[in-house]
Structure formats: C-alpha cells, structure tokens
Design a protein around this motif. Structure first.
Motif, PDB file in Angstrom:
ATOM      1  N   ARG A  77     -13.259  -8.337  -8.877  1.00 53.55           N
ATOM      2  CA  ARG A  77     -12.677  -9.408  -8.063  1.00 53.55           C
ATOM      3  C   ARG A  77     -11.238  -9.046  -7.649  1.00 53.55           C
ATOM      4  O   ARG A  77     -10.527  -8.476  -8.570  1.00 53.55           O
ATOM      5  CB  ARG A  77     -12.718 -10.713  -8.682  1.00 53.55           C
ATOM      6  N   GLY A  78     -10.995  -9.061  -6.524  1.00 55.24           N
ATOM      7  CA  GLY A  78      -9.460  -8.965  -5.973  1.00 55.24           C
ATOM      8  C   GLY A  78      -9.399  -7.653  -5.163  1.00 55.24           C
ATOM      9  O   GLY A  78      -8.150  -7.396  -4.870  1.00 55.24           O
ATOM     10  N   CYS A  79     -10.431  -7.486  -4.257  1.00 54.00           N
ATOM     11  CA  CYS A  79     -10.189  -6.288  -3.267  1.00 54.00           C
ATOM     12  C   CYS A  79      -9.426  -6.672  -2.082  1.00 54.00           C
ATOM     13  O   CYS A  79      -8.747  -6.025  -1.561  1.00 54.00           O
ATOM     14  CB  CYS A  79     -11.711  -5.868  -2.722  1.00 54.00           C
ATOM     15  N   THR A  80      -9.711  -8.040  -1.606  1.00 53.77           N
ATOM     16  CA  THR A  80      -8.945  -8.590  -0.429  1.00 53.77           C
ATOM     17  C   THR A  80      -7.413  -8.848  -0.832  1.00 53.77           C
ATOM     18  O   THR A  80      -6.655  -8.465  -0.127  1.00 53.77           O
ATOM     19  CB  THR A  80      -9.619  -9.694   0.176  1.00 53.77           C
ATOM     20  N   PRO A  81      -7.105  -9.503  -1.995  1.00 50.50           N
ATOM     21  CA  PRO A  81      -5.683  -9.508  -2.157  1.00 50.50           C
ATOM     22  C   PRO A  81      -5.016  -8.145  -2.480  1.00 50.50           C
ATOM     23  O   PRO A  81      -3.713  -8.049  -2.425  1.00 50.50           O
ATOM     24  CB  PRO A  81      -5.699 -10.453  -3.630  1.00 50.50           C
ATOM     25  N   GLN A  82      -5.650  -7.237  -3.100  1.00 53.10           N
ATOM     26  CA  GLN A  82      -5.101  -5.932  -3.194  1.00 53.10           C
ATOM     27  C   GLN A  82      -5.044  -5.235  -1.842  1.00 53.10           C
ATOM     28  O   GLN A  82      -3.880  -4.785  -1.663  1.00 53.10           O
ATOM     29  CB  GLN A  82      -6.264  -5.004  -3.871  1.00 53.10           C
ATOM     30  N   ALA A  83      -5.885  -5.378  -0.705  1.00 54.60           N
ATOM     31  CA  ALA A  83      -5.613  -4.666   0.426  1.00 54.60           C
ATOM     32  C   ALA A  83      -4.439  -5.460   0.970  1.00 54.60           C
ATOM     33  O   ALA A  83      -3.719  -4.924   1.735  1.00 54.60           O
ATOM     34  CB  ALA A  83      -6.573  -4.865   1.144  1.00 54.60           C
ATOM     35  N   CYS A  84      -4.338  -6.677   0.771  1.00 52.64           N
ATOM     36  CA  CYS A  84      -3.086  -7.572   1.445  1.00 52.64           C
ATOM     37  C   CYS A  84      -1.810  -7.128   0.784  1.00 52.64           C
ATOM     38  O   CYS A  84      -0.842  -6.944   1.546  1.00 52.64           O
ATOM     39  CB  CYS A  84      -3.345  -9.105   1.264  1.00 52.64           C
ATOM     40  N   SER A  85      -1.861  -6.761  -0.402  1.00 49.95           N
ATOM     41  CA  SER A  85      -0.534  -6.357  -1.143  1.00 49.95           C
ATOM     42  C   SER A  85      -0.262  -5.069  -0.626  1.00 49.95           C
ATOM     43  O   SER A  85       0.924  -4.849  -0.397  1.00 49.95           O
ATOM     44  CB  SER A  85      -0.694  -6.222  -2.446  1.00 49.95           C
ATOM     45  N   PHE A  86      -1.126  -4.104  -0.322  1.00 51.10           N
ATOM     46  CA  PHE A  86      -0.772  -2.774   0.243  1.00 51.10           C
ATOM     47  C   PHE A  86      -0.101  -2.889   1.592  1.00 51.10           C
ATOM     48  O   PHE A  86       0.595  -2.162   2.055  1.00 51.10           O
ATOM     49  CB  PHE A  86      -1.749  -1.852   0.083  1.00 51.10           C
ATOM     50  N   ARG A  87      -1.082  -3.845   2.340  1.00 47.83           N
ATOM     51  CA  ARG A  87      -0.488  -4.045   3.691  1.00 47.83           C
ATOM     52  C   ARG A  87       0.847  -4.652   3.748  1.00 47.83           C
ATOM     53  O   ARG A  87       2.029  -4.049   4.331  1.00 47.83           O
ATOM     54  CB  ARG A  87      -1.301  -5.188   4.368  1.00 47.83           C
ATOM     55  N   ASP A  88       1.393  -5.499   2.661  1.00 45.66           N
ATOM     56  CA  ASP A  88       2.552  -6.219   2.547  1.00 45.66           C
ATOM     57  C   ASP A  88       3.711  -5.216   2.071  1.00 45.66           C
ATOM     58  O   ASP A  88       4.793  -5.647   2.565  1.00 45.66           O
ATOM     59  CB  ASP A  88       2.527  -7.493   1.903  1.00 45.66           C
ATOM     60  N   HIS A  89       3.437  -4.094   1.659  1.00 48.72           N
ATOM     61  CA  HIS A  89       4.269  -3.377   0.999  1.00 48.72           C
ATOM     62  C   HIS A  89       4.192  -2.107   1.900  1.00 48.72           C
ATOM     63  O   HIS A  89       4.909  -0.989   1.391  1.00 48.72           O
ATOM     64  CB  HIS A  89       4.069  -3.246  -0.545  1.00 48.72           C
ATOM     65  N   PHE A  90       3.474  -1.835   2.876  1.00 51.26           N
ATOM     66  CA  PHE A  90       3.560  -0.635   3.569  1.00 51.26           C
ATOM     67  C   PHE A  90       4.379  -0.038   4.026  1.00 51.26           C
ATOM     68  O   PHE A  90       4.781   1.205   3.845  1.00 51.26           O
ATOM     69  CB  PHE A  90       2.386  -0.980   4.868  1.00 51.26           C
ATOM     70  N   GLN A  91       5.448  -0.553   4.550  1.00 50.55           N
ATOM     71  CA  GLN A  91       6.872   0.065   4.753  1.00 50.55           C
ATOM     72  C   GLN A  91       7.524   0.489   3.644  1.00 50.55           C
ATOM     73  O   GLN A  91       7.978   1.550   3.926  1.00 50.55           O
ATOM     74  CB  GLN A  91       7.837  -1.299   5.579  1.00 50.55           C
TER      75      GLN A  91
END
Length: 185
Positions: A77-91
């Motif tokens: 469990r946690g693939c969507t929250p993981q993707a969101c965290s990489f998105r949010d820290h992309f810069q």
C-alpha cells in the motif's frame, strides 16, 4: 470497501529486507527500452547523468477497490502517496540534475491515468511484459494474477546502479531519504 488511495492507513505492516536487492548495487543496467507515459521509448541504461527510478507495485484508483488483502501485504500500500511525494519534491530533485521516473509492471494506459490525475511532472515507465524486472532480477510478488514489483528505488548514474533503497517504508516519506542521500553524495 473502497479505500482512499491518497492516505496511508494506520498499522500497515512494515516490509523487511529479504536480501532480494543485494545483487543490484554496482551493476550496469541491461538495455531494455520501456514505454513511457509520454509515448516514447526510454532506455534507462543509455541515459547520461543521474536518474532516480522509483519502483512501485501498482497504483490505486479512486472508487476502485484494491485487491483483497492488499493492506496486509508488507510494502504494497502507498503507491499514490509515494507518487505525490515525488511530484511535490520534484523541483528539489531537479537541483541535483536528476531525471525522475516512476516504474511499475502496470500497463501504460493505467499509468497514463495516474500521471494525468496527479499532474505528475515526470513520466512513468511500463514493464508490463516483465523484461526489465527479469533482466535485473527485481523482487516481485503476485496478487490476483498480477506480478508486481516490490517497492524499491534505484539511483542510476550513466547506466550503472550506484544506490538501492530497499525496502521502503513509509512510501510517502521515502523521497526525503532520496533527497538526503543526493545531498550528502
């Protein structure tokens, strides 16, 4: 019951290191072009510079139930929250001149839905035929007939694996480990 795919429930089982990634640090990636959500074929082995390849089992979709017992599988469990965290820290990741890709064995169509829904600024790579998974002997598990890659992250420099994060928990905080490692590198 349909779960909120954006939130990690309490009391998820923590995955343990089963040694399934010990062979990966230091090896050269095999040349395996993968279909990206941009529609292009990406061969991570041929990319110059630094690449962060975070691997995840499968993404959930709002309104669609997860497989039976999904939350009981350590690390599932946690693939969507993981993707969101990489998105949010992309810069922040870009400050290290690192390319970022998500990777799973799901179809490009399923991955494309996720990219659009979450507004991901990076591509996801599909290995629906398990070619890359098998070439690298990545750890997998099977649920409801699907072979899914276990959650791990590869840091690749010009085709060579220089760091492996495995197991990963909690997935929504993992990007902080990646950023810390890149900063001390």
């Amino acid at each position: 019951m349909v779960e909120n795919v954006y939130v990690l429930p309490d009391n998820l089982p923590v995955p343990e290191d089963d040694g399934a990634c010990r062979h990966l640090p230091g090896i050269e990636l095999p040349s395996v072009p993968l279909l990206a959500t941009t529609g292009e074929m990406i061969d991570v082995a041929s990319l110059p510079g630094l690449t962060v390849l975070y691997c995840f089992p499968r993404t959930g979709r709002p309104g669609v139930p997860n497989p039976e017992g999904w939350d009981l599988i350590p690390g599932a469990r946690g693939c969507t929250p993981q993707a969101c965290s990489f998105r949010d820290h992309f810069q922040e990741l870009q400050q290290f001149d690192a390319r970022v890709f998500g990777f799973s064995t799901q179809t490009p169509e399923v991955q494309q839905e996720l990219v659009e829904r979450l507004h991901l600024p990076f591509s996801l790579l599909s290995d629906e035929h398990l070619t890359f998974v098998q070439a690298l002997r990545l750890p997998t598990f099977t649920v409801e007939g699907m072979t899914l890659v276990k959650r791990l992250t590869l840091i690749v420099e010009s085709g060579k694996i220089i760091k492996v994060f495995y197991p990963i928990f909690p997935p929504d905080k993992h990007v902080n480990e990646v950023l810390a490692w890149l900063a001390q590198r």
